[in-house]
Design a protein around this motif. Sequence first.
Motif, mmCIF file in Angstrom:
data_model
loop_
_atom_site.group_PDB
_atom_site.id
_atom_site.type_symbol
_atom_site.label_atom_id
_atom_site.label_comp_id
_atom_site.label_asym_id
_atom_site.label_seq_id
_atom_site.Cartn_x
_atom_site.Cartn_y
_atom_site.Cartn_z
ATOM 1 N N PHE A 97 -27.158 19.800 -21.972
ATOM 2 C CA PHE A 97 -25.771 19.375 -21.834
ATOM 3 C C PHE A 97 -24.921 20.149 -22.838
ATOM 4 O O PHE A 97 -25.122 20.029 -24.051
ATOM 5 C CB PHE A 97 -25.640 17.873 -22.066
ATOM 6 C CG PHE A 97 -26.511 17.048 -21.151
ATOM 7 C CD1 PHE A 97 -26.431 17.196 -19.777
ATOM 8 C CD2 PHE A 97 -27.423 16.140 -21.663
ATOM 9 C CE1 PHE A 97 -27.233 16.452 -18.927
ATOM 10 C CE2 PHE A 97 -28.227 15.391 -20.829
ATOM 11 C CZ PHE A 97 -28.132 15.546 -19.456
ATOM 12 N N ASN A 98 -23.988 20.935 -22.326
ATOM 13 C CA ASN A 98 -23.105 21.741 -23.168
ATOM 14 C C ASN A 98 -21.703 21.138 -23.155
ATOM 15 O O ASN A 98 -21.078 21.034 -22.092
ATOM 16 C CB ASN A 98 -23.055 23.187 -22.662
ATOM 17 C CG ASN A 98 -24.419 23.854 -22.688
ATOM 18 O OD1 ASN A 98 -25.211 23.631 -23.603
ATOM 19 N ND2 ASN A 98 -24.710 24.673 -21.690
ATOM 20 N N TYR A 99 -21.230 20.740 -24.323
ATOM 21 C CA TYR A 99 -19.880 20.198 -24.453
ATOM 22 C C TYR A 99 -18.913 21.369 -24.581
ATOM 23 O O TYR A 99 -18.980 22.143 -25.529
ATOM 24 C CB TYR A 99 -19.794 19.268 -25.660
ATOM 25 C CG TYR A 99 -20.645 18.027 -25.517
ATOM 26 C CD1 TYR A 99 -20.140 16.883 -24.908
ATOM 27 C CD2 TYR A 99 -21.962 18.009 -25.968
ATOM 28 C CE1 TYR A 99 -20.922 15.745 -24.762
ATOM 29 C CE2 TYR A 99 -22.749 16.874 -25.819
ATOM 30 C CZ TYR A 99 -22.222 15.749 -25.216
ATOM 31 O OH TYR A 99 -23.008 14.627 -25.068
ATOM 32 N N ARG A 100 -17.997 21.486 -23.617
ATOM 33 C CA ARG A 100 -17.142 22.658 -23.502
ATOM 34 C C ARG A 100 -15.719 22.363 -23.969
ATOM 35 O O ARG A 100 -15.272 21.209 -24.016
ATOM 36 C CB ARG A 100 -17.108 23.122 -22.045
ATOM 37 C CG ARG A 100 -18.476 23.295 -21.405
ATOM 38 C CD ARG A 100 -19.047 24.651 -21.683
ATOM 39 N NE ARG A 100 -18.403 25.640 -20.828
ATOM 40 C CZ ARG A 100 -18.630 26.952 -20.911
ATOM 41 N NH1 ARG A 100 -19.453 27.422 -21.825
ATOM 42 N NH2 ARG A 100 -18.028 27.788 -20.090
ATOM 43 N N THR A 101 -14.994 23.439 -24.289
ATOM 44 C CA THR A 101 -13.602 23.291 -24.722
ATOM 45 C C THR A 101 -12.664 23.025 -23.552
ATOM 46 O O THR A 101 -11.518 22.627 -23.753
ATOM 47 C CB THR A 101 -13.140 24.560 -25.454
ATOM 48 O OG1 THR A 101 -13.334 25.700 -24.590
ATOM 49 C CG2 THR A 101 -13.943 24.761 -26.739
ATOM 50 N N GLY A 102 -13.130 23.241 -22.343
ATOM 51 C CA GLY A 102 -12.309 23.019 -21.162
ATOM 52 C C GLY A 102 -13.063 23.443 -19.919
ATOM 53 O O GLY A 102 -14.201 23.913 -19.990
ATOM 54 N N PRO A 103 -12.454 23.306 -18.749
ATOM 55 C CA PRO A 103 -13.127 23.702 -17.509
ATOM 56 C C PRO A 103 -13.111 25.216 -17.309
ATOM 57 O O PRO A 103 -12.288 25.927 -17.891
ATOM 58 C CB PRO A 103 -12.300 22.990 -16.432
ATOM 59 C CG PRO A 103 -10.931 22.877 -17.033
ATOM 60 C CD PRO A 103 -11.138 22.689 -18.505
ATOM 61 N N GLY A 104 -14.031 25.696 -16.483
ATOM 62 C CA GLY A 104 -14.058 27.115 -16.149
ATOM 63 C C GLY A 104 -15.028 27.910 -16.999
ATOM 64 O O GLY A 104 -15.433 27.496 -18.092
ATOM 65 N N LYS A 105 -15.394 29.082 -16.492
ATOM 66 C CA LYS A 105 -16.362 29.931 -17.180
ATOM 67 C C LYS A 105 -15.805 30.546 -18.459
ATOM 68 O O LYS A 105 -16.561 30.979 -19.336
ATOM 69 C CB LYS A 105 -16.837 31.042 -16.239
ATOM 70 C CG LYS A 105 -17.653 30.539 -15.059
ATOM 71 C CD LYS A 105 -18.158 31.692 -14.211
ATOM 72 C CE LYS A 105 -19.009 31.191 -13.055
ATOM 73 N NZ LYS A 105 -19.524 32.312 -12.219
ATOM 74 N N ASP A 106 -14.475 30.614 -18.573
ATOM 75 C CA ASP A 106 -13.873 31.215 -19.764
ATOM 76 C C ASP A 106 -13.906 30.285 -20.972
ATOM 77 O O ASP A 106 -13.672 30.730 -22.100
ATOM 78 C CB ASP A 106 -12.427 31.625 -19.473
ATOM 79 C CG ASP A 106 -12.346 32.726 -18.422
ATOM 80 O OD1 ASP A 106 -13.323 33.491 -18.306
ATOM 81 O OD2 ASP A 106 -11.322 32.805 -17.718
ATOM 82 N N ALA A 107 -14.173 29.008 -20.751
ATOM 83 C CA ALA A 107 -14.247 28.062 -21.870
ATOM 84 C C ALA A 107 -15.513 28.335 -22.680
ATOM 85 O O ALA A 107 -16.478 28.919 -22.188
ATOM 86 C CB ALA A 107 -14.242 26.632 -21.353
ATOM 87 N N ARG A 108 -15.503 27.895 -23.918
ATOM 88 C CA ARG A 108 -16.670 28.107 -24.774
ATOM 89 C C ARG A 108 -17.370 26.779 -25.050
ATOM 90 O O ARG A 108 -16.780 25.703 -24.931
ATOM 91 C CB ARG A 108 -16.257 28.760 -26.090
ATOM 92 C CG ARG A 108 -15.250 27.978 -26.903
ATOM 93 C CD ARG A 108 -14.845 28.721 -28.161
ATOM 94 N NE ARG A 108 -13.843 27.984 -28.917
ATOM 95 C CZ ARG A 108 -14.133 27.025 -29.786
ATOM 96 N NH1 ARG A 108 -15.410 26.697 -30.004
ATOM 97 N NH2 ARG A 108 -13.178 26.389 -30.436
ATOM 98 N N THR A 109 -18.633 26.872 -25.418
ATOM 99 C CA THR A 109 -19.438 25.693 -25.721
ATOM 100 C C THR A 109 -19.278 25.314 -27.187
ATOM 101 O O THR A 109 -19.512 26.131 -28.079
ATOM 102 C CB THR A 109 -20.921 25.958 -25.411
ATOM 103 O OG1 THR A 109 -21.061 26.233 -24.006
ATOM 104 C CG2 THR A 109 -21.778 24.760 -25.772
#
Length: 245
Positions: free
Chosen positions: A96-108
């Motif tokens: 489970f990766n908590y991301r900065t936002g949606p989409g592939k450009d967001a970072r974990t």
Amino acid sequence: MYDLWVGSVIAALAVGVFVWALIFWCVVRYRKRAKDELPVQTRFNLPIEVLYTVLPFLVIAVLFYYTAVVQTNVNQLSATPNTTVEVVGFRWNWQFNYRTGPGKDARTEASVTGDSDYVPILVLPVGQSIRFELTGRDVIHSFWVPELLFKRDVFPGSIRSEFEVTIEEEGRYVGRCAELCGAYHSMMNFEVVAVSPAKYQQYVAALKSGRTSPEAMAIIGFTGKESFAVTTEPFPTKRDAAKEN
């Protein structure tokens, strides 16, 4: 979605009772009696034929309409979800990766991966929109949490399944892989822990600082055995070493 299922079951029961009543009525009313002659053979009955053609079509049309409306609402994605989690399925565990936002450009920002010591625990906030982005590393898996009334397949490669939910109550829920993916499919479990937004932020901050998942769970009040899964068992990733011993 729940109302759609209830309505569909009620409609199915109503149609079933009607059909059963007609069957039993015909059995009793037109049963063979002593000295009965062969009844008149009716070649066709236009009103009845129109009825049993139009009526099923109307039932199907109504169910199709409400299904399309509910499916559209369920699959709707917001532009800016409050929380985004990338779910990675692999044989036979979860990341489970908590991301900065949606989409592939967001970072974990932080990540949790299940291993031989503990079942992967997915901590989520209540009362906020949560975007799940599903992807796989090897074969097709399926992300399923029964209490969320949602299940989506996890495909390897560039295909990413997405959906959003909002959890209303705090609690702990069991998650499973619902797609047969190999020898240890039955052990591919995880747990969802729904907490307040404040505790969720504390948990993610602890992961970002380098704490393990059980350590981060302890920070938000889940100490001892509560920091581990309570309804599932860890997957023994070191099973080869165990055989040697």
